[in-house]
Write an enzyme that holds these catalytic residues in place. Structure first.
Site, PDB file in Angstrom:
ATOM      1  N   ASP A  21       0.824  -1.204   0.000  1.00  0.00           N
ATOM      2  CA  ASP A  21       0.000   0.000   0.000  1.00  0.00           C
ATOM      3  C   ASP A  21       0.860   1.257   0.000  1.00  0.00           C
ATOM      4  O   ASP A  21       0.550   2.240  -0.676  1.00  0.00           O
ATOM      5  CB  ASP A  21      -0.904   0.012   1.241  1.00  0.00           C
ATOM      6  CG  ASP A  21      -2.071  -0.951   1.120  1.00  0.00           C
ATOM      7  OD1 ASP A  21      -2.041  -1.780   0.196  1.00  0.00           O
ATOM      8  OD2 ASP A  21      -2.990  -0.878   1.939  1.00  0.00           O
ATOM      9  N   SER A  52      -5.825   5.521   4.727  1.00  0.00           N
ATOM     10  CA  SER A  52      -4.825   4.677   5.361  1.00  0.00           C
ATOM     11  C   SER A  52      -4.987   4.749   6.873  1.00  0.00           C
ATOM     12  O   SER A  52      -5.491   5.735   7.426  1.00  0.00           O
ATOM     13  CB  SER A  52      -3.429   5.158   4.973  1.00  0.00           C
ATOM     14  OG  SER A  52      -2.451   4.658   5.844  1.00  0.00           O
ATOM     15  N   ASP A 112      -1.138  -4.675   4.987  1.00  0.00           N
ATOM     16  CA  ASP A 112      -2.525  -4.389   5.366  1.00  0.00           C
ATOM     17  C   ASP A 112      -3.556  -5.419   4.903  1.00  0.00           C
ATOM     18  O   ASP A 112      -4.422  -5.832   5.671  1.00  0.00           O
ATOM     19  CB  ASP A 112      -2.942  -3.028   4.810  1.00  0.00           C
ATOM     20  CG  ASP A 112      -2.159  -1.883   5.420  1.00  0.00           C
ATOM     21  OD1 ASP A 112      -1.200  -2.139   6.171  1.00  0.00           O
ATOM     22  OD2 ASP A 112      -2.494  -0.727   5.132  1.00  0.00           O
TER      23      ASP A 112
END
Length: 560
Positions: free
Chosen positions: A83, A473, A125
């Site tokens: 990410d 995020s 993640d």
């Protein structure tokens, strides 16, 4: 060696034929092994991100543990994406879909190879919810192992991390730091292996899984590069074998009460908004009736205790140093916040595990006391209103502004919005809206860490509200609201916002709305034309199958 478990083995139950045995002999399975259960070790090792660069060695430790316990361990791999590397680019559209690719690929191997047990090891993640969805759908005794957190970087005597770099871009754009200072921050932020260090999405989800009872005590806070993490993996291999012995399955552990424990720990730690999306998706897979409204119910009664980044000053390694997630859970359980009778992968209950857990270290200030919390209630809230009838998600930890009303500045792409911010075209009091980037519209519901961090770096973090049907995020902080549902792509009200419409966000009332008459709203709805839905490749498949974010953005919603 463990006892003979061939009665539990799907492959070695008397139906094994000579060709099957021949194929397995070729990968090292011996005659004696045909009497033992096969245990898969799903590794997310990859060189594309520091989060996962070390997991190949950890998978070998899990294999060793499963072998020593009496199983036949077999390592297989699945994908990961970074990410942090894809943030702010078109690549970020692939991030959330990768969760489902990971889940589907692990389930495929477990099902096709008729594996009896499973260890999954994830770090970045989407690895964690992907592994957990796979565990739920595979329906074999399983343990999740977190690859662990990265150590903090150091610059000018202060701890920094990847979010420091994103915010540095905004500081640089505002002239607050020069090229050399930005380069120095960049070169110091990520010193080794492990997932991003604050209470961002990876550490949040690892903590949630431990609270849920699906990883061994200590797994979520043991650092990536530590002897404890290696021991954690070895123990996980053994634990799966013991789950087979005791006939304990994921559905026995992942109950509604277990999810409530997970949400409580996430609230106390000040976790990522992504936890709402991912816990809904895992609950969907295990067929637990968890809804977006459950989060507000638990939020109202759970204090925020952890002084962790992005809204605090400490990182996960600091929490490990003072006792880890187990110590926080012990504190919460003793105060009556957790269901102690929930079963875990140790074969014991939460309460039994916590009786053996350490208490928080004396004199520590990573976790605040109940009489002086960071916030009296949880920092993750679900807002509803005429702009988000199905819900939107905000993280209000550290945000002093409780109510914001301002004119909408509407953009249909992140690129256009970022250009406007960098060109100083967004003013104090504005409501910056980035739409058509939801699960279907993105497609892939990309995160807006880049633009939100630039706003913070430019000193606009609480002066400008940022709204989106995309995500944020776990490293995002400031006056931001994401997951606005229904999304613009399917004709949610965010699609009908016009430049200058007055938008109000009220965190105390948990409301998000814009000023418009019913007649005008209906007029805009009738004039609206949906953009073409993306059709090609994985993103096309995702766009046509993914559910609303308020349902977890799952891709098999119609089948359950």
């Amino acid at each position: 060696m463990g006892k003979d478990l061939r009665i539990k083995s799907k492959v070695f139950d008397g139906t094994m034929k000579a060709p099957n045995r021949a194929m397995l002999r070729a990968v090292g399975v011996s005659e004696d092994d045909f009497k033992k259960p096969m245990i898969g070790v799903a590794s997310t090792w990859s060189e594309v991100t520091p989060c996962n660069i070390h997991i190949d060695d950890l998978a070998l430790k899990a294999k060793q543990g499963a072998r020593e316990a009496g199983g036949v361990p077999l390592i297989f791999n699945t994908i990961t994406v970074s990410d942090g590397i894809s943030m702010g680019t078109d690549g970020m559209r692939f991030s959330l879909p990768s969760r489902d690719v990971i889940a589907d690929s692990i389930e495929t191997v477990v099902g096709a190879e008729s594996l009896d047990g499973l260890v999954t090891i994830g770090a970045c993640d989407k690895n964690i919810p992907g592994c957990m969805i796979a565990i739920a759908n595979s329906e074999v005794p399983s343990v999740f192992v977190y690859g662990g957190t990265i150590a903090p970087g150091s610059h000018r005597g202060k701890d920094i991390d990847i979010v420091s770099v994103f915010e540095g871009v905004g500081q640089h754009n505002n002239g607050r730091i020069d090229d050399g200072e930005l380069k120095a921050i960049e070169c110091s932020a990520c010193p080794g292996a492990g997932a991003c260090g604050g209470m961002y999405t990876a550490n949040t989800m690892a903590s949630a899984v431990e609270a849920m009872g699906m990883s061994l005590p200590g797994s979520s806070s043991n650092p990536a590069e530590s002897p404890e993490k290696e021991e954690d993996c070895d123990a996980a291999g053994k634990a799966v074998y013991h789950l087979l012995e005791k006939d304990i399955y994921p559905k026995d552990i992942m109950t509604k009460e277990a999810f409530e424990n997970a949400i409580t720990v996430v609230m106390a730690l000040g976790g990522s908004t992504n936890a709402i999306l991912h816990l809904l998706s895992i609950a969907h897979a295990i067929e637990v009736d968890l809804t977006i409204d459950d989060f507000n119910r638990i939020q109202a009664n759970t204090p925020h205790l952890a002084d962790l980044k992005p809204s605090g000053k400490y990182v996960m390694q600091d929490l490990h140093r003072v006792g880890g997630v187990q110590a926080v859970m012990k504190l919460l359980h003793e105060a009556g916040y957790l269901h102690g009778d929930c079963l875990t992968v140790t074969g014991k209950t939460v309460a039994e595990n916590l009786a053996e857990a350490p208490s928080l270290a004396e004199g520590q200030d990573v976790i605040m006391p109940f009489d002086n919390p960071k916030r009296a209630d949880g920092p993750l809230i679900v807002l509803k209103g005429n702009l988000a009838p199905s819900g939107a998600v905000a993280k209000v930890s550290g945000v002093k502004v409780k109510r914001h009303t301002g004119p909408a500045r509407v953009f249909n792409t992140e690129k256009e919005a970022t250009a406007a911010v960098m060109a100083n075209e967004i003013n104090d009091g504005d409501v910056l809206v980035i739409r058509y980037i939801g699960p279907k519209g993105g497609p892939g519901m990309p995160e807006m860490l880049s633009v939100s961090s630039i706003l913070v770096g430019k000193g606009l973090g609480e002066k400008v509200a940022l709204l989106t049907d995309g995500r944020f995020s776990g490293g995002t902080h400031g006056l931001v609201v994401g997951h606005i549902a229904p999304e613009a792509q399917v004709g949610g009200p965010i699609a009908f916002l016009h430049e200058g419409d007055l938008v109000t966000i009220d965190s105390d009332k948990k409301e998000i709305s814009f000023e418009i008459s019913e007649n005008e709203l209906e007029k805009r709805r009738n004039e609206w034309v949906a953009p073409p839905l993306y059709k090609k490749g994985i993103l096309g498949k995702y766009a046509h199958n993914v559910s609303c974010s308020s349902k977890g953005a799952v891709t098999d919603f119609l089948n359950k």
